[in-house]
Write an enzyme that holds these catalytic residues in place. Structure first.
Site, mmCIF file in Angstrom:
data_model
loop_
_atom_site.group_PDB
_atom_site.id
_atom_site.type_symbol
_atom_site.label_atom_id
_atom_site.label_comp_id
_atom_site.label_asym_id
_atom_site.label_seq_id
_atom_site.Cartn_x
_atom_site.Cartn_y
_atom_site.Cartn_z
ATOM 1 C CD GLU A 169 -48.047 -68.116 -34.286
ATOM 2 O OE1 GLU A 169 -48.085 -68.127 -33.054
ATOM 3 O OE2 GLU A 169 -47.073 -68.524 -34.938
ATOM 4 C CB CYS A 208 -41.118 -76.714 -40.908
ATOM 5 S SG CYS A 208 -42.498 -75.567 -40.851
ATOM 6 N N GLY A 220 -48.655 -73.149 -43.412
ATOM 7 C CA GLY A 220 -49.390 -73.838 -44.457
ATOM 8 C C GLY A 220 -48.723 -73.847 -45.812
ATOM 9 C CD GLU A 221 -47.215 -75.754 -50.446
ATOM 10 O OE1 GLU A 221 -46.078 -75.770 -49.972
ATOM 11 O OE2 GLU A 221 -47.519 -75.042 -51.429
ATOM 12 C CB SER A 267 -42.895 -69.481 -50.042
ATOM 13 O OG SER A 267 -42.034 -70.540 -49.673
ATOM 14 C CB SER A 290 -39.330 -74.556 -49.632
ATOM 15 O OG SER A 290 -39.979 -73.416 -49.136
ATOM 16 C CG HIS A 295 -35.363 -76.038 -47.744
ATOM 17 N ND1 HIS A 295 -34.965 -74.736 -47.577
ATOM 18 C CD2 HIS A 295 -36.703 -76.050 -47.538
ATOM 19 C CE1 HIS A 295 -36.018 -73.993 -47.273
ATOM 20 N NE2 HIS A 295 -37.079 -74.763 -47.261
ATOM 21 C CG ASN A 302 -35.305 -68.869 -37.905
ATOM 22 O OD1 ASN A 302 -34.425 -68.154 -37.459
ATOM 23 N ND2 ASN A 302 -35.895 -68.632 -39.064
ATOM 24 C CB CYS A 324 -38.544 -68.406 -41.694
ATOM 25 S SG CYS A 324 -39.172 -67.760 -43.189
HETATM 26 N N1 SAH Z 1 -45.241 -74.078 -46.951
HETATM 27 C C1 SAH Z 1 -44.548 -73.116 -47.730
HETATM 28 C C2 SAH Z 1 -44.562 -71.720 -47.138
HETATM 29 C C3 SAH Z 1 -44.391 -71.582 -45.646
HETATM 30 S S1 SAH Z 1 -42.824 -71.900 -44.944
HETATM 31 C C4 SAH Z 1 -43.133 -73.572 -47.983
HETATM 32 O O1 SAH Z 1 -42.688 -74.526 -47.349
HETATM 33 O O2 SAH Z 1 -42.488 -72.973 -48.838
HETATM 34 C C5 SAH Z 1 -41.819 -70.467 -45.403
HETATM 35 C C6 SAH Z 1 -40.319 -70.797 -45.488
HETATM 36 O O3 SAH Z 1 -39.739 -71.030 -44.182
HETATM 37 C C7 SAH Z 1 -40.043 -72.055 -46.292
HETATM 38 O O4 SAH Z 1 -38.949 -71.871 -47.152
HETATM 39 C C8 SAH Z 1 -39.698 -73.033 -45.198
HETATM 40 O O5 SAH Z 1 -39.010 -74.123 -45.678
HETATM 41 C C9 SAH Z 1 -38.906 -72.168 -44.241
HETATM 42 N N2 SAH Z 1 -38.747 -72.744 -42.910
HETATM 43 C C10 SAH Z 1 -39.550 -73.629 -42.273
HETATM 44 N N3 SAH Z 1 -39.061 -73.922 -41.050
HETATM 45 C C11 SAH Z 1 -37.923 -73.213 -40.901
HETATM 46 C C12 SAH Z 1 -36.981 -73.073 -39.835
HETATM 47 N N4 SAH Z 1 -37.158 -73.695 -38.683
HETATM 48 N N5 SAH Z 1 -35.943 -72.244 -40.009
HETATM 49 C C13 SAH Z 1 -35.796 -71.559 -41.175
HETATM 50 N N6 SAH Z 1 -36.669 -71.636 -42.213
HETATM 51 C C14 SAH Z 1 -37.705 -72.461 -42.078
HETATM 52 FE FE1 SF4 Z 2 -43.478 -76.050 -42.940
HETATM 53 FE FE2 SF4 Z 2 -43.821 -75.209 -45.488
HETATM 54 FE FE3 SF4 Z 2 -43.012 -77.726 -44.955
HETATM 55 FE FE4 SF4 Z 2 -45.499 -76.977 -44.389
HETATM 56 S S1 SF4 Z 2 -44.575 -77.116 -46.428
HETATM 57 S S2 SF4 Z 2 -44.159 -78.192 -43.068
HETATM 58 S S3 SF4 Z 2 -45.179 -74.842 -43.744
HETATM 59 S S4 SF4 Z 2 -41.885 -75.826 -44.502
#
Ligand code: SAH
Ligand code: SF4
Length: 383
Positions: free
Chosen positions: A116, A143, A192-193, A224, A246, A248, A323, A366
């Site tokens: 996506e 996530c 993805g990462e 990110s 990230s 958190h 989210n 996100c």
């Molecule tokens: N894998 C990378 C980039 C993709 S995720 C990473 O984790 O940074 C992009 C952002 O969305 C990250 O900060 C992730 O932690 C956040 N994210 C993932 N799931 C989420 C959710 N359900 N609600 C809010 N943010 C979320």
């Molecule tokens: Fe989701 Fe990023 Fe964690 Fe992968 S690394 S599971 S995309 S928050």
């Protein structure tokens, strides 16, 4: 290989360029590789640099989707290009447009996997959120993407292709100056990462930043990462875009649960890598993303620990209200809690914008990205 071998190991070792079945896709090739491809079809050495520049301009400057459009190339040469190469974008499966203008594209890539891409229009910018992998091998517990089982790295063609496809769809070619473009910013925050696919992400972002290509300033691109510490340094030297982390959580105990990669690289190591990030300054601050999970990581004590942890790093803190997705084991923090948290962070001198969820009605926010076919499959599984 035993049938029980972990799927993630297997898939992360796939070759950097997907097995070229059929003609080579020119999209995503670094200039030197594009030049080599042109030489391989008989382009005279003396012309190769000029031809490379012409193709580059057509593909990334004008958004050409076929060789036929390249009218400053001789007909015979265009035919030869078409016989040997493609300019394929990922295949568009569905496009959903949210009430707030956010667009979510579901795209199919080689091998049938789906990814996506999300376009988020704002007053002063248009941000394209792109994916770097199909799914994600990491399993952050909040996530949705992390629950998808089918995973592979995207090729540079597939990463770059998301940008081209969105610009095609938005009618974004030929707009000058750059400020008038609908896609003005890119964030690697889709599926993805990115730092598990650093080489392909680097090649694609170099094209996005190339002055004669997509020509986006490197300060309009943000990568990110969940914290792949050994790759952060390489991203800094080889890509040079902006960095988002990230984070958190403010203790290893909680972060181990939320972002399991923390079991490998602890918060202190991650922040040390951030301190070594090149060009770190007030103009190029690191963004720390912090998902607000009710009663998990959202206390005043967390906010105070957070500002202590990042002391000395030019930073902004992006608070992301969680989210939700079907079956998610968390709830979003209350608006009052988010406000109280933001106040503590602000008082410590950090900008702390709260990210307004966009495109919620189409599950485009996100962390909600997960391919449609995967969702369907899972809902069909017996309980
Ligand atoms: N894998 C990378 C980039 C993709 S995720 C990473 O984790 O940074 C992009 C952002 O969305 C990250 O900060 C992730 O932690 C956040 N994210 C993932 N799931 C989420 C959710 N359900 N609600 C809010 N943010 C979320
Ligand atoms: Fe989701 Fe990023 Fe964690 Fe992968 S690394 S599971 S995309 S928050």
């Amino acid at each position: 290989m035993p049938a029980t071998a972990p799927i993630t190991q297997d898939l992360l070792t796939i070759p950097r360029k997907a097995a070229p079945e059929g003609p080579l896709n020119l999209i995503g090739l670094p200039r030197a590789e594009l030049r080599a491809a042109l030489l391989a079809i008989g382009t005279p050495e003396a012309q190769a640099t000029m031809r490379t520049a012409q193709l580059w301009q057509w593909i990334y400057g004008k958004g050409a989707r076929s060789f036929d459009e390249m009218t400053n190339l001789a007909k015979d040469y265009r035919r030869r290009l078409a016989e040997n190469f493609t300019l394929d974008r990922p295949e568009l499966v569905t496009r959903q447009v949210s009430a707030d203008g956010t667009r979510k594209y579901l795209l199919r890539v080689a091998g049938g996997g789906e990814i996506e891409t999300v376009y988020i229009p704002e007053e002063d910018r248009g941000t394209l959120c792109i994916s770097s992998q199909i799914g994600c091998t990491l399993t952050c517990s909040f996530c949705h993407t992390g629950t998808q089982r089918l995973v592979r790295n995207l090729t540079a063609a597939e990463i770059t292709g998301q940008i081209l496809l969105a610009r095609d769809d938005l009618g974004d070619w030929g707009r000058t100056p750059v400020e008038k473009r609908l896609v003005s910013n890119i964030v690697l925050m889709g599926m993805g990462e990115p730092l598990y696919n650093t080489d392909n992400v680097r090649d694609a972002m170099r094209i996005a930043m190339d002055g004669e290509g997509l020509a986006l300033s490197r300060r309009r691109i943000t990568l990110s990462t969940s914290g792949v510490v050994p790759e952060i340094e390489r991203a800094g030297s080889e890509i040079g875009c902006l960095l988002a982390i990230s984070l958190h959580a403010t203790t290893d105990e909680i972060r181990d649960r939320l972002v399991p990669i923390n079991r490998k690289w602890k918060i202190a190591e991650l922040l040390d890598a951030c301190r070594r990030w090149p060009r770190l300054s007030n103009a190029e601050r690191i963004t720390f993303e912090y998902v607000m999970l009710r009663d998990v990581n959202d206390s005043d004590a967390d906010a105070r620990r957070l500002v202590k942890l990042i002391a000395g790093i030019p930073a902004k803190i992006n608070l992301i209200p969680f989210n939700p997705w079907p079956g998610a084991p968390y709830e979003r923090s209350t608006p009052e809690r988010i406000e109280a948290f933001a106040r503590i962070v602000n008082r410590a001198g950090y900008a702390s914008p709260v990210r307004t969820p966009r495109g919620e009605d189409i599950m485009a926010a996100c962390g909600q990205l997960k391919s449609a076919s995967e969702r369907t499959r899972r809902t069909r599984q017996p309980a």
